[in-house]
Design a protein around this motif. Structure first.
Motif, PDB file in Angstrom:
ATOM      1  N   ALA A   1      38.609  24.925  19.778  1.00  0.00           N
ATOM      2  CA  ALA A   1      37.619  25.637  20.577  1.00  0.00           C
ATOM      3  C   ALA A   1      38.352  26.669  21.434  1.00  0.00           C
ATOM      4  CB  ALA A   1      36.819  24.687  21.461  1.00  0.00           C
ATOM      5  N   SER A   2      37.629  27.688  21.856  1.00  0.00           N
ATOM      6  CA  SER A   2      38.206  28.694  22.752  1.00  0.00           C
ATOM      7  C   SER A   2      37.126  29.170  23.704  1.00  0.00           C
ATOM      8  CB  SER A   2      38.783  29.869  21.955  1.00  0.00           C
ATOM      9  OG  SER A   2      37.762  30.519  21.218  1.00  0.00           O
ATOM     10  N   GLY A   3      37.546  29.903  24.728  1.00  0.00           N
ATOM     11  CA  GLY A   3      36.592  30.422  25.694  1.00  0.00           C
ATOM     12  C   GLY A   3      37.020  30.147  27.113  1.00  0.00           C
ATOM     13  N   GLN A   4      36.044  30.119  28.029  1.00  0.00           N
ATOM     14  CA  GLN A   4      36.378  29.860  29.419  1.00  0.00           C
ATOM     15  C   GLN A   4      35.184  29.292  30.177  1.00  0.00           C
ATOM     16  OE1 GLN A   4      37.544  33.648  31.159  1.00  0.00           O
ATOM     17  NE2 GLN A   4      35.456  34.164  31.684  1.00  0.00           N
ATOM     18  N   VAL A   5      35.512  28.589  31.252  1.00  0.00           N
ATOM     19  CA  VAL A   5      34.524  28.082  32.200  1.00  0.00           C
ATOM     20  C   VAL A   5      34.889  28.651  33.567  1.00  0.00           C
ATOM     21  CG1 VAL A   5      33.568  26.041  33.326  1.00  0.00           C
ATOM     22  CG2 VAL A   5      34.190  25.944  30.905  1.00  0.00           C
ATOM     23  N   VAL A   6      33.961  29.332  34.200  1.00  0.00           N
ATOM     24  CA  VAL A   6      34.160  29.857  35.550  1.00  0.00           C
ATOM     25  C   VAL A   6      33.255  29.054  36.468  1.00  0.00           C
ATOM     26  CG1 VAL A   6      34.062  31.868  37.054  1.00  0.00           C
ATOM     27  CG2 VAL A   6      34.664  32.150  34.637  1.00  0.00           C
ATOM     28  N   ALA A   7      33.849  28.318  37.410  1.00  0.00           N
ATOM     29  CA  ALA A   7      33.053  27.379  38.203  1.00  0.00           C
ATOM     30  C   ALA A   7      33.449  27.380  39.668  1.00  0.00           C
ATOM     31  CB  ALA A   7      33.195  25.969  37.638  1.00  0.00           C
ATOM     32  N   ASP A   8      32.444  27.233  40.514  1.00  0.00           N
ATOM     33  CA  ASP A   8      32.629  26.935  41.928  1.00  0.00           C
ATOM     34  C   ASP A   8      32.010  25.556  42.140  1.00  0.00           C
ATOM     35  OD1 ASP A   8      32.455  26.629  44.700  1.00  0.00           O
ATOM     36  OD2 ASP A   8      32.144  28.762  45.047  1.00  0.00           O
ATOM     37  N   LEU A   9      32.846  24.541  42.144  1.00  0.00           N
ATOM     38  CA  LEU A   9      32.343  23.170  42.180  1.00  0.00           C
ATOM     39  C   LEU A   9      31.650  22.847  43.493  1.00  0.00           C
ATOM     40  CD1 LEU A   9      35.316  21.292  40.473  1.00  0.00           C
ATOM     41  CD2 LEU A   9      33.248  22.238  39.432  1.00  0.00           C
ATOM     42  N   GLU A  10      32.107  23.461  44.582  1.00  0.00           N
ATOM     43  CA  GLU A  10      31.484  23.200  45.882  1.00  0.00           C
ATOM     44  C   GLU A  10      30.096  23.829  45.956  1.00  0.00           C
ATOM     45  OE1 GLU A  10      32.554  21.233  48.257  1.00  0.00           O
ATOM     46  OE2 GLU A  10      34.266  20.708  46.999  1.00  0.00           O
ATOM     47  N   ALA A  11      29.989  25.064  45.467  1.00  0.00           N
ATOM     48  CA  ALA A  11      28.699  25.757  45.509  1.00  0.00           C
ATOM     49  C   ALA A  11      27.759  25.263  44.422  1.00  0.00           C
ATOM     50  CB  ALA A  11      28.910  27.262  45.373  1.00  0.00           C
ATOM     51  N   GLY A  12      28.319  24.636  43.396  1.00  0.00           N
ATOM     52  CA  GLY A  12      27.495  24.140  42.295  1.00  0.00           C
ATOM     53  C   GLY A  12      27.021  25.240  41.373  1.00  0.00           C
TER      54      GLY A  12
ATOM     55  N   VAL B   1      31.871  29.294  25.186  1.00  0.00           N
ATOM     56  CA  VAL B   1      32.682  28.467  24.292  1.00  0.00           C
ATOM     57  C   VAL B   1      32.411  28.865  22.846  1.00  0.00           C
ATOM     58  CG1 VAL B   1      33.159  26.132  23.481  1.00  0.00           C
ATOM     59  CG2 VAL B   1      32.702  26.526  25.902  1.00  0.00           C
ATOM     60  N   GLN B   2      33.482  29.030  22.069  1.00  0.00           N
ATOM     61  CA  GLN B   2      33.366  29.368  20.656  1.00  0.00           C
ATOM     62  C   GLN B   2      34.110  28.333  19.809  1.00  0.00           C
ATOM     63  OE1 GLN B   2      33.880  33.671  19.694  1.00  0.00           O
ATOM     64  NE2 GLN B   2      34.368  33.874  21.860  1.00  0.00           N
ATOM     65  N   VAL B   3      33.546  28.019  18.655  1.00  0.00           N
ATOM     66  CA  VAL B   3      34.153  27.063  17.717  1.00  0.00           C
ATOM     67  C   VAL B   3      34.135  27.680  16.326  1.00  0.00           C
ATOM     68  CG1 VAL B   3      33.951  24.792  16.641  1.00  0.00           C
ATOM     69  CG2 VAL B   3      33.430  25.071  19.076  1.00  0.00           C
ATOM     70  N   PRO B   4      35.279  27.814  15.656  1.00  0.00           N
ATOM     71  CA  PRO B   4      35.301  28.364  14.300  1.00  0.00           C
ATOM     72  C   PRO B   4      34.650  27.413  13.294  1.00  0.00           C
ATOM     73  CG  PRO B   4      37.482  28.463  15.336  1.00  0.00           C
ATOM     74  CD  PRO B   4      36.634  27.566  16.171  1.00  0.00           C
ATOM     75  N   VAL B   5      33.735  27.935  12.507  1.00  0.00           N
ATOM     76  CA  VAL B   5      33.062  27.119  11.497  1.00  0.00           C
ATOM     77  C   VAL B   5      34.072  26.537  10.508  1.00  0.00           C
ATOM     78  CG1 VAL B   5      31.422  27.190   9.566  1.00  0.00           C
ATOM     79  CG2 VAL B   5      30.899  28.396  11.699  1.00  0.00           C
ATOM     80  N   ALA B   6      35.124  27.302  10.202  1.00  0.00           N
ATOM     81  CA  ALA B   6      36.113  26.875   9.208  1.00  0.00           C
ATOM     82  C   ALA B   6      36.885  25.638   9.629  1.00  0.00           C
ATOM     83  CB  ALA B   6      37.088  28.019   8.924  1.00  0.00           C
ATOM     84  N   THR B   7      36.805  25.260  10.909  1.00  0.00           N
ATOM     85  CA  THR B   7      37.543  24.081  11.381  1.00  0.00           C
ATOM     86  C   THR B   7      36.710  22.805  11.329  1.00  0.00           C
ATOM     87  OG1 THR B   7      36.921  24.321  13.725  1.00  0.00           O
ATOM     88  CG2 THR B   7      38.861  25.553  12.946  1.00  0.00           C
ATOM     89  N   LEU B   8      35.427  22.899  10.998  1.00  0.00           N
ATOM     90  CA  LEU B   8      34.563  21.715  10.963  1.00  0.00           C
ATOM     91  C   LEU B   8      34.959  20.830   9.789  1.00  0.00           C
ATOM     92  CD1 LEU B   8      31.072  23.331  11.711  1.00  0.00           C
ATOM     93  CD2 LEU B   8      32.758  22.423  13.341  1.00  0.00           C
ATOM     94  N   ASP B   9      35.212  19.572  10.071  1.00  0.00           N
ATOM     95  CA  ASP B   9      35.734  18.651   9.058  1.00  0.00           C
ATOM     96  C   ASP B   9      34.841  17.418   8.964  1.00  0.00           C
ATOM     97  OD1 ASP B   9      37.228  17.154   7.316  1.00  0.00           O
ATOM     98  OD2 ASP B   9      38.894  16.804   8.694  1.00  0.00           O
ATOM     99  N   THR B  10      34.300  17.173   7.776  1.00  0.00           N
ATOM    100  CA  THR B  10      33.440  16.005   7.560  1.00  0.00           C
ATOM    101  C   THR B  10      34.175  14.868   6.873  1.00  0.00           C
ATOM    102  OG1 THR B  10      32.665  16.742   5.381  1.00  0.00           O
ATOM    103  CG2 THR B  10      31.444  17.528   7.315  1.00  0.00           C
ATOM    104  N   GLY B  11      35.466  15.077   6.599  1.00  0.00           N
ATOM    105  CA  GLY B  11      36.247  14.031   5.959  1.00  0.00           C
ATOM    106  C   GLY B  11      36.289  14.100   4.447  1.00  0.00           C
ATOM    107  N   ILE B  12      35.490  14.984   3.872  1.00  0.00           N
ATOM    108  CA  ILE B  12      35.472  15.164   2.416  1.00  0.00           C
ATOM    109  C   ILE B  12      35.627  16.659   2.131  1.00  0.00           C
ATOM    110  CG2 ILE B  12      34.132  14.909   0.289  1.00  0.00           C
ATOM    111  CD1 ILE B  12      32.735  12.527   1.555  1.00  0.00           C
ATOM    112  N   GLU B  13      36.671  17.036   1.416  1.00  0.00           N
ATOM    113  CA  GLU B  13      36.987  18.448   1.213  1.00  0.00           C
ATOM    114  C   GLU B  13      35.850  19.204   0.516  1.00  0.00           C
ATOM    115  OE1 GLU B  13      40.524  21.276  -0.702  1.00  0.00           O
ATOM    116  OE2 GLU B  13      40.703  19.085  -0.707  1.00  0.00           O
TER     117      GLU B  13
END
Length: 204
Positions: free
Chosen positions: A59-70, A76-88
């Motif tokens: 996965a790649s991307g970023q989270v910008v957060a102010d935890l005190e202010a809420g 977030v991005q996920v490459p489809v080519a990395t999805l693995d179901t256990g069977i080629e």
């Protein structure tokens, strides 16, 4: 005539307010990705005849957060080519043009439009989820846990402060223009359950 000496206390007061403001402004940027152990995303299709379990650690991307202010923003991005179901062979079908079409639409992506911290400590994050060239609104409920630098180092995460972001949600394939072929309809569900568990590292 203005007595310049009378301005000195005001200047110090203003400086103090600016310092307090800087201390209160706690917005930080956290990076998604890095080592495989930092990202764990699973997905599940379940029918009466078959359960398909898949995962990715990419996965790649970023989270910008102010935890005190809420407040926060998420990308977030996920490459489809990395999805693995256990069977080629099944992976090839999943990534083909008949399914997720990895060539034309290489990434799954979630971009937030709003985020707020709820009274129970969880976060409600509303945004847009893109899959198979289609973008739909999606609202998730996430658990966000800060991990101080010392604890992160002891756990083997690495240097600096971290956040753990965890959330389950569901996707309906037909909402994104993906139709389950009739010959496998009994074995592949239109509803996929997704669980996302990310350890994200502060930039500074």
């Amino acid at each position: 005539m203005i007595d310049r000496r009378s301005l000195i206390p005001s200047a110090f007061a203003l400086a103090g307010l600016l310092q307090v403001g800087a201390a209160v402004a706690a917005e930080r940027t956290f990076v998604v990705g890095g080592e495989n152990k930092n990202s764990n995303i699973t997905f599940e299709s379940e029918t009466d005849f078959e359960t398909i379990l898949g995962h990715t650690n990419t996965a790649s991307g970023q989270v910008v957060a102010d935890l005190e202010a809420g407040t926060a923003s998420v990308d977030v991005q996920v490459p489809v080519a990395t999805l693995d179901t256990g069977i080629e062979l099944r992976n090839k079908h999943l990534q083909s043009g008949d399914w997720l079409d990895a060539k034309q639409n290489p990434d799954l992506r979630f971009v937030s439009r709003s985020a707020r911290k709820l009274d129970d400590g969880s976060w409600e994050i509303a945004g847009d989820f893109s899959l198979h060239g289609v973008t739909k609104p999606l609202t998730i409920r996430a658990q966000v846990k800060p991990i101080p630098a010392d604890a992160a180092k002891a756990a083997g995460l690495g240097k600096g402060d971290w956040l753990r972001v965890a959330t389950p949600f569901e996707l309906q394939l037909s909402d994104f223009g993906i139709e389950v072929p009739s010959k496998v309809a009994g074995r592949v569900s239109d509803i996929w359950k997704v669980k996302l568990n990310l350890f994200v590292n502060a930039k500074s």
